[in-house]
Structure formats: structure tokens, C-alpha cells
Design a protein around this motif. Structure first.
Motif, PDB file in Angstrom:
ATOM      1  N   LYS A  62     -19.408 -14.794   8.028  1.00  0.00           N
ATOM      2  CA  LYS A  62     -18.911 -13.486   8.441  1.00  0.00           C
ATOM      3  C   LYS A  62     -19.115 -12.478   7.325  1.00  0.00           C
ATOM      4  N   LEU A  63     -18.788 -12.903   6.098  1.00  0.00           N
ATOM      5  CA  LEU A  63     -18.979 -12.063   4.919  1.00  0.00           C
ATOM      6  C   LEU A  63     -19.549 -12.922   3.803  1.00  0.00           C
ATOM      7  N   ALA A  64     -20.492 -12.372   3.068  1.00  0.00           N
ATOM      8  CA  ALA A  64     -21.059 -13.081   1.926  1.00  0.00           C
ATOM      9  C   ALA A  64     -21.372 -12.081   0.821  1.00  0.00           C
ATOM     10  N   ALA A  65     -21.150 -12.505  -0.399  1.00  0.00           N
ATOM     11  CA  ALA A  65     -21.518 -11.710  -1.571  1.00  0.00           C
ATOM     12  C   ALA A  65     -22.355 -12.595  -2.490  1.00  0.00           C
ATOM     13  N   TYR A  66     -23.356 -11.986  -3.094  1.00  0.00           N
ATOM     14  CA  TYR A  66     -24.274 -12.731  -3.953  1.00  0.00           C
ATOM     15  C   TYR A  66     -24.413 -12.009  -5.291  1.00  0.00           C
ATOM     16  N   ASP A  67     -24.018 -12.701  -6.371  1.00  0.00           N
ATOM     17  CA  ASP A  67     -24.185 -12.188  -7.738  1.00  0.00           C
ATOM     18  C   ASP A  67     -23.673 -10.760  -7.887  1.00  0.00           C
ATOM     19  N   LEU A  68     -22.499 -10.528  -7.376  1.00  0.00           N
ATOM     20  CA  LEU A  68     -21.928  -9.181  -7.341  1.00  0.00           C
ATOM     21  C   LEU A  68     -21.269  -8.837  -8.672  1.00  0.00           C
ATOM     22  N   SER A  69     -21.653  -7.701  -9.235  1.00  0.00           N
ATOM     23  CA  SER A  69     -21.045  -7.217 -10.470  1.00  0.00           C
ATOM     24  C   SER A  69     -20.609  -5.773 -10.282  1.00  0.00           C
ATOM     25  N   VAL A  70     -19.474  -5.441 -10.895  1.00  0.00           N
ATOM     26  CA  VAL A  70     -18.931  -4.079 -10.862  1.00  0.00           C
ATOM     27  C   VAL A  70     -18.580  -3.695 -12.286  1.00  0.00           C
ATOM     28  N   ARG A  71     -18.970  -2.479 -12.677  1.00  0.00           N
ATOM     29  CA  ARG A  71     -18.652  -1.992 -14.018  1.00  0.00           C
ATOM     30  C   ARG A  71     -18.022  -0.605 -13.923  1.00  0.00           C
TER      31      ARG A  71
END
Length: 240
Positions: A3-12
Motif C-alpha cells: 500500500k505504501l513503500a519508501a526506499y532510501d528516504l532521507s530528509v534534511r
């Protein structure tokens, strides 16, 4: 398909890295809790998924469609809704006006009255006080209103950030009871940031433990209650 997937997610945020290469997958109809100490990156993760926080890199998908780079409005049109930390209701508007704010992006106007009835059945106090100013509600009632407003968008996936924040334990229990009933009734997928691992264990679902902008461990919430891994995540010990 997730339903939801995140891949190598980065936030700065400037030089501060809030998320570090986070990957996750959530199946349809699942209830997933995200827990960890302050500054772990929990709210940044939800904000990135909802389009409120830009990702430095990585990819987010919902039902196989890429959400990365979309505006919050475009994300919402795809069936994702968020209940923000602190509720953020519109104090100057009535309870019913707050609920109708959630319908702004909908095209199925005929179904809106049916959904309003679902919300009022789930939270009878909102029906009782539908004409009252939202700013006059108690904290628990405002949390119910924030959940109801999110439901009025007709979501398939709902993100809920700290629903127990500042509420008495009895009120928290009532909020969770009705939220879980709505999940079953509407076939929702839920991702919930919850500081209390004990609360998550009682409610039931999968848990992701975060620290330092990373997912340190995952499993059933009940399995983490009181164990060493949970303690280490919060207080900085070694994790497996």
C-alpha cells in the motif's frame, strides 16, 4: 503490491539530517506504529510521506504510484490523509465547519453527507456539538475532531501523529477504540506515531522503532513491550 513503500528516504533541515536512508513497506489494511525518542525522525517520516516535508533523496510510492515530489494536495487526492501532531483544528470555525474542511478536494459530493454521518456515529459528542465553536472543545474532543476531519477526505491511508499527546489515559483509550473501529469499518491502512510503546502493545499492530533518523528494529508491538531492545532504542544502548 505494498500500500505504501519508501526506499532510501532521507530528509534534511539545513545541516541536520532528520532521516537517514529509511526504507519501509506497509500492506493494505495494516496498522503500523512508529515509536522512538524525541528527535528520532518519526514526524519527519510522516511529513515526507504526506508531501509536507521535501525529501533530500529517496522514493515514496503508494499503490505503485510515485508520491515523491508531489504537493500535499496532490498526495491527498491519491487517498492519503494526515492527522497532525497537536490536532491543528480551526478554533474560530464550528465543529461541522471543521469537518467540512476535509471535503475540499473531494469530487464525490453526494457521498459527503454519508461520511459525515459515519463520523458523527463514531464520535457522538461531535454530533452533539456540531454547531459549537471548535476552540471550546476539550483536548480529547479536538483529537476526535481532527480524526473526523481526516476521514472526511475519504482516505485509503491515514497517518496519525501522536494521537495521545496531552490527553488523559482514559481519553486516549476512547480515541484509540474508535479509531480502530473506523479502520475496520472503512478498510483503512493506519500509520501511527505513538510515544507510548505500552499503548501500542495494548492496541496491537506492527511497530517500527526509530532512533537517530533510522529504523532500528521492527516487529509486533506486543513483542516489544518492556524488552531490552525498546529500552536501548529510547536510552541509547546497543541495538540488534
Amino acid at each position: 503490491m505494498a500500500k505504501l513503500a519508501a526506499y532510501d528516504l532521507s530528509v534534511r533541515y539545513g545541516k541536520l539530517t532528520a532521516l537517514r536512508d529509511v526504507s519501509l513497506s506497509v500492506t493494505e489494511g495494516e496498522r503500523v506504529f512508529i515509536s522512538g525518542p524525541n528527535g528520532a525522525g518519526k514526524s519527519s517520516l510522516l511529513g515526507a510521506v504526506a508531501g509536507l516535508v521535501p525529501a533530500a533523496h529517496g522514493r515514496i510510492e503508494m499503490d505503485g504510484d510515485i508520491l515523491s515530489g508531489l504537493s500535499p494536495e496532490a498526495v491527498a487526492r491519491r487517498g492519503l490523509s494526515m492527522v497532525p501532531e497537536g490536532r491543528r483544528i480551526f478554533s474560530a470555525l464550528s465543529v461541522e465547519e471543521n469537518l467540512m474542511v476535509g471535503t475540499g478536494l473531494r469530487r464525490d459530493r453526494i457521498a459527503v453527507s454519508d461520511d459525515l454521518e459515519i463520523v458523527f456515529n463514531a464520535f457522538p459528542i461531535l454530533r452533539e456539538r456540531r454547531a459549537a465553536g471548535a476552540g471550546a472543545l476539550s483536548g480529547g474532543q479536538q483529537q476526535m475532531l481532527a480524526i473526523g476531519r481526516a476521514l472526511m477526505t475519504n482516505p485509503k491511508l491515514m497517518l496519525v501523529d501522536e494521537p495521545s499527546l496531552g490527553l488523559a489515559p482514559k481519553v486516549v483509550g476512547e480515541v484509540y477504540e474508535r479509531l480502530c473501529a473506523l479502520q475496520e469499518q472503512r478498510g483503512l491502512t493506519l500509520i501511527i506515531v505513538e510515544q507510548s510503546a505500552a499503548r501500542a502493545a495494548r492496541v496491537g499492530g506492527r511497530m517500527l522503532l526509530m532512533r537517530g533518523g533510522q529504523i532500528m528494529a521492527e516487529g509486533q508491538a506486543a513483542d516489544f513491550a518492556g524488552n531490552d531492545l525498546l529500552r536501548d532504542t529510547y536510552f541509547g544502548g546497543k541495538t540488534a
